[in-house]
Structures are given as C-alpha cells and as structure tokens.
Design a protein around this motif. Structure first.
Motif, PDB file in Angstrom:
ATOM      1  N   ALA A 183       1.538   6.938  -6.751  1.00 25.78           N
ATOM      2  CA  ALA A 183       0.439   7.845  -7.074  1.00 25.78           C
ATOM      3  C   ALA A 183       0.806   9.295  -6.771  1.00 25.78           C
ATOM      4  N   ASP A 184       1.429   9.524  -5.597  1.00 22.36           N
ATOM      5  CA  ASP A 184       1.719  10.903  -5.170  1.00 22.36           C
ATOM      6  C   ASP A 184       3.047  11.422  -5.706  1.00 22.36           C
ATOM      7  N   LYS A 185       3.893  10.526  -6.211  1.00 20.45           N
ATOM      8  CA  LYS A 185       5.257  10.888  -6.635  1.00 20.45           C
ATOM      9  C   LYS A 185       6.037  11.521  -5.482  1.00 20.45           C
ATOM     10  N   SER A 236       0.835  -1.205   0.000  1.00 20.05           N
ATOM     11  CA  SER A 236       0.000   0.000   0.000  1.00 20.05           C
ATOM     12  C   SER A 236       0.867   1.252   0.000  1.00 20.05           C
ATOM     13  N   THR A 237       2.021   1.204   0.680  1.00 20.07           N
ATOM     14  CA  THR A 237       2.919   2.351   0.676  1.00 20.07           C
ATOM     15  C   THR A 237       3.478   2.587  -0.725  1.00 20.07           C
ATOM     16  N   ALA A 238       3.883   1.524  -1.388  1.00 18.47           N
ATOM     17  CA  ALA A 238       4.404   1.646  -2.755  1.00 18.47           C
ATOM     18  C   ALA A 238       3.350   2.263  -3.665  1.00 18.47           C
ATOM     19  N   VAL A 251      10.524   4.836   1.521  1.00 17.97           N
ATOM     20  CA  VAL A 251      10.154   4.297   0.211  1.00 17.97           C
ATOM     21  C   VAL A 251      10.156   5.443  -0.791  1.00 17.97           C
ATOM     22  N   LEU A 252      10.906   5.258  -1.888  1.00 22.91           N
ATOM     23  CA  LEU A 252      11.075   6.344  -2.868  1.00 22.91           C
ATOM     24  C   LEU A 252      10.725   5.868  -4.269  1.00 22.91           C
ATOM     25  N   LEU A 253      10.485   6.852  -5.129  1.00 22.77           N
ATOM     26  CA  LEU A 253      10.319   6.538  -6.547  1.00 22.77           C
ATOM     27  C   LEU A 253      11.656   6.069  -7.084  1.00 22.77           C
TER      28      LEU A 253
END
Lengths: 92, 197
Positions: free
Chosen positions: B150-152, B143-145, B193-195
C-alpha cells in the motif's frame, strides 16, 4: 537438584561423560555451580563464542537457578604449576 | 519383501524340501536388504528418527530431574527431526520470549550430534510455543506485506532469532509483489520487507 540438572545436560554433550563434575558452592561471593570436565571437552562445554555455556546458564536460570552462576573451570590451569601456560593461547 | 516372493515361487514344490532350501537364499536376501536400508537410513529418514530418539532420552531425563510432567512427541517434518514436549506446566522451560526453549534446543542438538557425529537441525517445541509463535509471525508477515504494497515503502521488522526470521521469509515468499531480506548482526538481525520489482 540444580547440580543434577547441570551434570545431566553437560554429560550428554561431551566425549568423556564420566569426567564431568558439578559442585554447588554457596559463600559470600554468592551461589554458583562449578563445572569441571575433561580438558579435551572444555571447548564443547564453552562452545563458539561461549554459546554453549550461555545456553547452560539460561536453562539453569529457567529451572529455578536464577542468580546462581555457572562457571566452567579449566582444570588444566587451576592448580597446575607447569610453566606451559604460554602455548595455550588466549581463553575465550 | 523377499519373504513374500519366495513362497509364491515355490508354492507348488514339496514343502519339506523347499523349506530347507529356502532358508539360505532368504537369509542372504534379508542381509542384502538390511545393508541397503541402513545406507538409506543414514542419509534420510532413519537418521532423523534416531535423532528424535536421542533427543527424547536427553529431555526425558531432564524432566525427571526437575520433576515436571511432560509427554514427548517425535516427528519428522521437512527433513528435520521435530521433538515436542507437551505438558500443562512447562512455561519455565520456555522462558521469556522462548529464550530457555532456544537454549534447550541448542543443547539437545549438541547431545544428538555427540551421539550421531552429525550436526543436527532438530526442532524443539515446548507447550506449542513455536507453533503459536509461527502463527503470530505469519499474521505479522501478511499485515506487513499489505502495508508495504500500500505504501510502496520497505518495512523493517523487530530483531528476531533464526527460526522466527525463517517463518517470516517463508510467509513473505508466498505473497506476490513483495520480497524479504535479513540485515544486521545477531542478536539484532532483522527482516526487511520490500517491494518486489
């Protein structure tokens, strides 16, 4: 029962299990378990940054000893009258 | 292995004589195999099995003393000994947020190290606490990913212990478009957690 738990847990992680002594003390300063080990095993029982001693306390609390202190006694220092304390360095 | 070869080779010979002759080579072979296996065992599966046995002794005695009913299951997974205590009333050994479980795992690893001389990465579970926690963390990672994608925007998770962080890193690693890092110091170390660019 708590003494027995602590003695078992400590005996398993030291070089000199037969030198492990655990004493339950209940006086006006509260309840505590005093652990004595062979001087060479002191570091084992305390662990890096006190990690092992903390783990022992956590397990003792978990199995019914919450509120019971666990003290690792440095046998070499307590009651020794030698003037050699200076070369031991700071205690953790 | 050598035992099954030798009878074949000498199958046509007179049994009485060959039996005597066979004894020695067979034994030599067996000895050679034994040492080979011992070497392998010390570096791989055998050592992990031994770790499990030592851990089981240590924990079984503990259960005896505190008078809890529990069965100990041993396994080897991903190059680690896995020790699971299963029983109906073992929550005291898990503790709040698994703190007692972590402490017991730490002590059990030390007890194993004391006997084998090697640092142990043994994994202890009690009443499936870790298994359940792993599932929860995998859900959290997913869910975090999704929200990071979604939010970038990067997302910072709550502080976790090394086991929990590894579960999250592994889960994030399997999801395309995101990556993870750890930041901060224990006991406040947390996963970021990052893009993935």
């Amino acid at each position: 029962m708590l003494e027995e738990v602590l003695e078992h847990l400590v005996r398993g992680i030291v070089d000199n299990p037969d030198d492990v002594q655990v004493e339950y003390v209940d006086n006006r300063r509260g309840q505590r378990l005093e652990v004595r080990v062979h001087p060479d095993d002191l570091g084992r029982v305390i662990g890096r940054n006190g990690r092992t001693a903390k783990a022992l306390r956590t397990v003792i609390s978990g199995v019914g000893g919450s509120g019971v202190r666990v003290d690792v006694i440095d046998v070499d220092r307590v009651g020794s009258d030698h003037g050699d304390r200076g070369d031991r360095g700071p205690r953790r | 292995m050598s035992e099954s070869e030798n009878p074949d080779i000498t199958a046509d010979d007179a049994p009485a004589d060959t039996a005597v002759e066979l004894d020695e080579p067979a034994e030599l072979d067996a000895d050679a195999n034994d040492t080979d296996e011992d070497d392998n065992e010390d570096t791989s599966g055998g050592l992990l099995v031994r770790e499990g046995d030592i851990a089981a002794d240590y924990l079984e005695r503990l259960l005896d003393i505190v008078d809890y009913d529990g069965d100990i299951d041993l396994d080897v997974e991903n190059d680690r000994a896995v020790v699971a205590i299963v029983g109906s009333d073992l929550l005291a050994l898990v503790g709040a947020d698994g703190s007692t479980l972590e402490a017991l795992q730490e002590l059990t690893r030390l007890a194993v190290q004391q006997k084998t001389g090697n640092r142990s990465r043994l994994m202890l579970d009690i009443s499936n606490f870790r298994a359940q926690r792993r599932t929860d963390l995998q859900d959290l990672a997913a869910s975090t990913a999704a929200s990071v994608l979604a939010d970038k925007e990067p997302a910072r998770l709550a502080p976790m212990n090394p086991f929990e962080r590894k579960v999250v890193h592994d889960a994030i690693g399997a999801i395309a478009g995101v990556r993870s890092e750890s930041e901060g110091e224990e006991p406040n170390r947390r996963v970021l957690v990052l893009l993935d660019d």
